[in-house]
Design a protein around this motif. Structure first.
Motif, PDB file in Angstrom:
ATOM      1  N   GLY B 163      -9.284   7.691 -21.752  1.00  0.00           N
ATOM      2  CA  GLY B 163      -9.568   7.914 -23.156  1.00  0.00           C
ATOM      3  C   GLY B 163      -9.090   7.781 -24.849  1.00  0.00           C
ATOM      4  O   GLY B 163      -9.806   6.894 -25.764  1.00  0.00           O
ATOM      5  N   MET B 164      -7.690   6.753 -24.562  1.00  0.00           N
ATOM      6  CA  MET B 164      -6.815   6.313 -25.110  1.00  0.00           C
ATOM      7  C   MET B 164      -7.731   4.812 -25.367  1.00  0.00           C
ATOM      8  O   MET B 164      -7.489   4.182 -26.339  1.00  0.00           O
ATOM      9  N   VAL B 165      -7.665   4.247 -24.566  1.00  0.00           N
ATOM     10  CA  VAL B 165      -8.196   3.187 -23.993  1.00  0.00           C
ATOM     11  C   VAL B 165      -9.439   3.097 -25.618  1.00  0.00           C
ATOM     12  O   VAL B 165      -9.845   1.674 -26.174  1.00  0.00           O
ATOM     13  N   HIS B 166     -10.373   3.672 -24.735  1.00  0.00           N
ATOM     14  CA  HIS B 166     -11.616   3.838 -25.275  1.00  0.00           C
ATOM     15  C   HIS B 166     -11.558   3.680 -27.165  1.00  0.00           C
ATOM     16  O   HIS B 166     -12.161   3.132 -27.612  1.00  0.00           O
ATOM     17  N   VAL B 167     -10.214   5.099 -27.129  1.00  0.00           N
ATOM     18  CA  VAL B 167     -11.105   5.498 -29.122  1.00  0.00           C
ATOM     19  C   VAL B 167      -9.734   4.057 -29.529  1.00  0.00           C
ATOM     20  O   VAL B 167     -10.425   3.700 -30.872  1.00  0.00           O
ATOM     21  N   LEU B 168      -8.925   3.540 -28.919  1.00  0.00           N
ATOM     22  CA  LEU B 168      -8.144   2.519 -29.431  1.00  0.00           C
ATOM     23  C   LEU B 168      -8.120   1.141 -29.251  1.00  0.00           C
ATOM     24  O   LEU B 168      -7.979  -0.171 -30.387  1.00  0.00           O
ATOM     25  N   MET B 169      -9.467   0.764 -28.853  1.00  0.00           N
ATOM     26  CA  MET B 169      -9.616  -0.722 -28.815  1.00  0.00           C
ATOM     27  C   MET B 169     -10.731  -1.278 -30.170  1.00  0.00           C
ATOM     28  O   MET B 169      -9.411  -2.537 -30.295  1.00  0.00           O
ATOM     29  N   PRO B 170     -10.868  -0.659 -30.813  1.00  0.00           N
ATOM     30  CA  PRO B 170     -11.477  -1.955 -31.309  1.00  0.00           C
ATOM     31  C   PRO B 170     -10.307  -1.830 -32.837  1.00  0.00           C
ATOM     32  O   PRO B 170     -10.022  -3.373 -33.283  1.00  0.00           O
ATOM     33  N   PHE B 171      -8.975  -0.711 -32.367  1.00  0.00           N
ATOM     34  CA  PHE B 171      -7.742  -1.482 -33.636  1.00  0.00           C
ATOM     35  C   PHE B 171      -7.323  -3.219 -32.612  1.00  0.00           C
ATOM     36  O   PHE B 171      -6.974  -4.003 -33.692  1.00  0.00           O
ATOM     37  N   PHE B 172      -7.574  -2.980 -31.445  1.00  0.00           N
ATOM     38  CA  PHE B 172      -7.329  -4.782 -30.692  1.00  0.00           C
ATOM     39  C   PHE B 172      -8.233  -5.472 -31.564  1.00  0.00           C
ATOM     40  O   PHE B 172      -7.680  -6.412 -31.262  1.00  0.00           O
ATOM     41  N   ILE B 173      -8.910  -4.880 -30.992  1.00  0.00           N
ATOM     42  CA  ILE B 173     -10.764  -6.596 -30.951  1.00  0.00           C
ATOM     43  C   ILE B 173     -11.130  -6.871 -32.883  1.00  0.00           C
ATOM     44  O   ILE B 173     -11.300  -7.850 -32.388  1.00  0.00           O
ATOM     45  N   PHE B 174     -10.311  -5.998 -33.754  1.00  0.00           N
ATOM     46  CA  PHE B 174     -10.998  -6.869 -34.667  1.00  0.00           C
ATOM     47  C   PHE B 174     -10.019  -7.810 -35.015  1.00  0.00           C
ATOM     48  O   PHE B 174     -10.530  -8.718 -35.761  1.00  0.00           O
ATOM     49  N   PRO B 175      -8.510  -7.310 -35.096  1.00  0.00           N
ATOM     50  CA  PRO B 175      -7.361  -8.412 -35.441  1.00  0.00           C
ATOM     51  C   PRO B 175      -7.593  -9.851 -34.678  1.00  0.00           C
ATOM     52  O   PRO B 175      -7.994 -10.345 -34.884  1.00  0.00           O
ATOM     53  N   VAL B 176      -8.436  -9.829 -33.335  1.00  0.00           N
ATOM     54  CA  VAL B 176      -8.598 -10.378 -32.214  1.00  0.00           C
ATOM     55  C   VAL B 176      -9.527 -11.037 -32.905  1.00  0.00           C
ATOM     56  O   VAL B 176      -9.376 -13.137 -32.605  1.00  0.00           O
ATOM     57  N   TYR B 177     -10.469 -10.892 -33.166  1.00  0.00           N
ATOM     58  CA  TYR B 177     -12.340 -11.059 -33.689  1.00  0.00           C
ATOM     59  C   TYR B 177     -12.006 -12.034 -35.189  1.00  0.00           C
ATOM     60  O   TYR B 177     -12.327 -13.425 -34.524  1.00  0.00           O
ATOM     61  N   SER B 178     -10.800 -11.647 -35.610  1.00  0.00           N
ATOM     62  CA  SER B 178     -11.062 -12.336 -37.338  1.00  0.00           C
ATOM     63  C   SER B 178      -9.641 -13.479 -36.889  1.00  0.00           C
ATOM     64  O   SER B 178     -10.450 -14.727 -37.232  1.00  0.00           O
ATOM     65  N   VAL B 179      -9.394 -13.984 -35.894  1.00  0.00           N
ATOM     66  CA  VAL B 179      -8.411 -15.055 -35.421  1.00  0.00           C
ATOM     67  C   VAL B 179      -9.934 -15.886 -35.042  1.00  0.00           C
ATOM     68  O   VAL B 179      -9.496 -16.547 -35.079  1.00  0.00           O
ATOM     69  N   MET B 180     -10.317 -15.232 -33.719  1.00  0.00           N
ATOM     70  CA  MET B 180     -11.261 -16.283 -32.678  1.00  0.00           C
ATOM     71  C   MET B 180     -11.720 -16.877 -34.289  1.00  0.00           C
ATOM     72  O   MET B 180     -12.384 -17.897 -33.614  1.00  0.00           O
ATOM     73  N   GLN B 181     -12.384 -15.816 -35.193  1.00  0.00           N
ATOM     74  CA  GLN B 181     -13.834 -16.765 -35.795  1.00  0.00           C
ATOM     75  C   GLN B 181     -13.417 -17.717 -36.644  1.00  0.00           C
ATOM     76  O   GLN B 181     -13.863 -19.273 -36.859  1.00  0.00           O
ATOM     77  N   ARG B 182     -11.796 -18.310 -36.968  1.00  0.00           N
ATOM     78  CA  ARG B 182     -11.180 -19.201 -37.777  1.00  0.00           C
ATOM     79  C   ARG B 182     -10.676 -20.412 -36.295  1.00  0.00           C
ATOM     80  O   ARG B 182     -10.360 -21.195 -37.026  1.00  0.00           O
TER      81      ARG B 182
END
Lengths: 362, 288
Positions: B163-182
């Motif tokens: 349950g917690m991974v499901h709820v919290l994963m977006p908080f991990f994905i977005f910062p990583v995505y914004s770095v990957m994009q650059r």
């Protein structure tokens, strides 16, 4: 045996043809430039040589060995990218050591090679810096050091001077040229900057719309362009459209569409009736006192005069309506030619280069 | 670019030239006052309740009592696992969002964002429906004859983690995505061209370059996990005790606000230490 040969390379992206059928040979130690406007396929060509793109047809041979199926990592080519592509999280030394580490070179040899290569680009002592702590020129040198450190079979340069300011660019160009000579590196260089191509190259391949329009020495592509495109793309040019009216005394007599008569040195394959373009580089005309007695004499009104220091450029409206560009060495204050004044000049038949227009044979 | 420059210019125009620092402080003042009076002071008072009553005994109890240490350790462990799983599952998702063609990127973002916009309570109840004794999984397996008796999936650490991974994963994905994009794709090409096989490109170049994003995503997920309440309370059902669940019990069940305050202070301290460690680990990228 050529160090690099491209045989019938073709590539398209969807419906867009990037490369039509490209053949190119580079001898050992030769510096060849692929020159062309953006979209001409020059970058695609370099990426195919490096292995980042895969051609639809044709072969890439390095020292006689077909590398078409090899991954970029196996091709042993040193490449310098437009923005240098230095690894920001590694020091200068780590960046330069990277290709050696990938080749499992011994620790002692890595240290020695990295030292040699940084010395070669005059960056000894910068080993522990990070790329962000270096100036643009220094970053460029690191990229170069990284590209030569593993003794590549081929050096690939993708518009590496674009980001540098003019002075530094000229300095780096000459340094790269000296380095390339000294190490006898077979080099493929991609640029859209014709000046850069003329300065650096042993030979230039001018590309347009996925084809090589002309392959030749800098002198040849500048003075004797094979097509209107090449004439237009390299340097400044005055192009007259016309038709060969007669051939007399080894001179072509060309009647231009604007009604001028030009005399040019005769060339094989051109006969009466052919449509041609006649090219005159702006620095070629010689000033005269006026009068239209000789051959290729012109006179007109200066409609624009630009002082550029070492030279002066005049846009002249010829009597008869055609615009002509003249560039002569810069003059002192006393001999200023200004807008509205008259300008008379003559063109030697040797300075007229005649290009057969598509459709009629050369 | 021009829009933001224009905006900046109009700000300069509006607020004059004065010391920019002082002006900026002024702009932040309402928020600072709001947080100070409605958040910081009440929370500080709550955590300092024992001191106000002239005792430090609850703090000592919270830090030495075997049960409480166990709960703190348990909380720490769960937060660490949630962070780890968010990395293992979220990193590929962030990468997919970075390299996917536009249509797939849109679909991917939709899949990440829709749950993100849904209330935590709703999502947690959804897990109850899925994992419950008479939930979807058990019913399916039972009717298919694969199991005889319902599996006990709820009220366990794995359920809480899920349950917690499901709820919290977006908080991990977005910062990583914004770095990957650059990340400059030329760096990847350069690494390959210089002789790196794909796995070396990833380990030596791509992963280190995304590390700032990974660390900030991990920090967010870890800190949020440490104080997580709803999901462990519902999916753990009292069997999986995290410190926030314990605090709630002391407030609502035992009415021992002093000790609840002390436990909160401990939670804050542990979280700050973890945050400090992560900041320290991130110091590396100052160089580049």
């Amino acid at each position: 045996m050529s160090d690099l040969s491209l045989k019938g390379i073709a590539k398209h992206f969807g419906d867009v043809v990037a490369l039509e059928h490209v053949d190119l040979e580079l001898a050992r130690g030769e510096f060849t430039t692929i020159l062309g406007p953006s979209g001409s396929g020059k970058t695609t060509m370099l990426r195919i040589v490096a292995g980042f793109e895969h051609q639809d047809a044709g072969q890439v041979l390095v020292r006689g060995k077909d590398v078409t199926q090899l991954a970029p990592a196996k091709r042993n080519m040193g490449m310098v990218f437009q923005n240098y592509a230095l690894f920001p999280h590694m020091t200068v030394a780590e960046n330069v050591a990277f290709p050696l580490r990938m080749r499992r070179t011994g620790r002692a040899e890595i240290r020695e090679r990295v030292g040699w290569s940084l010395d070669t680009v005059a960056l000894g002592g910068y080993e522990e810096r990070y790329p962000s702590q270096l100036s643009g020129g220094q970053q460029q040198r690191v990229a170069l050091a990284r590209a030569i450190v593993f003794d590549p079979e081929l050096l690939l340069l993708d518009e590496p001077f674009g980001a540098l300011d003019r002075k530094l660019r000229e300095q780096m160009q000459l340094e790269v040229k000296r380095l390339q000579r000294r190490l006898n590196l077979t080099t493929l260089f991609v640029t859209h900057d014709q000046e850069e191509a003329l300065i650096l190259s042993d030979s230039i391949a001018v590309m347009n719309a996925g084809r090589i329009e002309q392959l030749g020495t800098p002198r040849a592509v500048y003075a004797e362009p094979a097509s209107r495109f090449v004439a237009d793309f390299i340097g400044e040019s005055n192009l007259f459209q016309g038709r060969v009216r007669a051939i007399t005394n080894g001179l072509l007599v060309i009647e231009t569409e604007a009604g001028h008569t030009l005399h040019a040195r005769a060339r094989d394959g051109l006969v009466e009736g052919h449509s041609v373009s006649a090219l005159v580089r702006p620095e070629r005309p010689q000033p005269t006192d006026g009068g239209l007695s000789g051959i290729n004499d012109f006179e007109g009104e200066i409609i624009e005069a630009v002082y550029m220091g070492e030279s002066e450029k005049y846009r002249v409206a010829l009597d008869g309506g055609l615009e002509f560009l003249v560039r002569w060495p810069g003059q002192g204050e006393a001999r200023t030619r200004s807008e509205g004044g008259r300008l008379a000049f003559s063109i030697s038949p040797d300075d007229l280069h005649v290009i057969a227009v598509d459709g009629s044979k050369k | 670019m021009t829009a933001s420059a224009g905006l900046a210019a109009s700000f300069r125009y509006t607020f004059g030239r004065g010391n920019p620092n002082r002006r900026q402080v002024l702009l932040g003042l309402p928020t600072v006052l709001f947080l100070l009076f409605l958040f910081a002071i009440p929370v500080a008072r709550f955590m300092l309740l024992p001191i106000a009553d002239g005792t430090i005994e609850p703090y000592v109890k919270a830090l030495t009592g075997e049960l409480f240490l166990l709960v703190i350790w348990n909380t720490f462990k769960i937060a660490a696992y949630v962070t780890l799983f968010s990395f293992l599952l979220g990193y590929p998702v962030a990468y997919f969002l970075t390299v996917a063609p536009p249509v797939w990127r849109l679909i991917g973002f939709f899949c990440v964002l829709i749950p993100f916009w849904t209330s935590i309570l709703v999502r947690t109840y959804a897990w109850l429906v899925i994992l419950g004794r008479r939930g979807i999984i058990n019913e399916t397996l039972l009717s298919a004859g694969i199991i005889e008796t319902p599996l006990a999936m709820l009220h366990s650490t794995p359920a809480v983690l899920l349950g917690m991974v499901h709820v919290l994963m977006p908080f991990f994905i977005f910062p990583v995505y914004s770095v990957m994009q650059r990340i400059d794709t030329n760096l990847i090409s350069a690494a390959r061209g210089l002789g790196a096989p794909d796995w070396r490109v990833f380990l030596s170049v791509y992963l280190p370059l995304t590390l700032p994003g990974v660390l900030s995503g991990a920090t967010l997920v870890f800190i949020l996990s440490m104080g997580f309440f709803i999901t462990p309370a519902l999916l753990g059902g009292g069997r999986v005790t995290m410190i926030s669940v314990l605090i709630e019990q002391y407030v609502n069940t035992f009415l021992d606000w002093q000790f609840a305050g002390a436990l909160s202070a401990v939670l804050l301290a542990v979280t700050l230490i973890a945050y400090g460690l992560m900041k320290w680990a991130m110091k590396g990228d100052k160089k580049w």
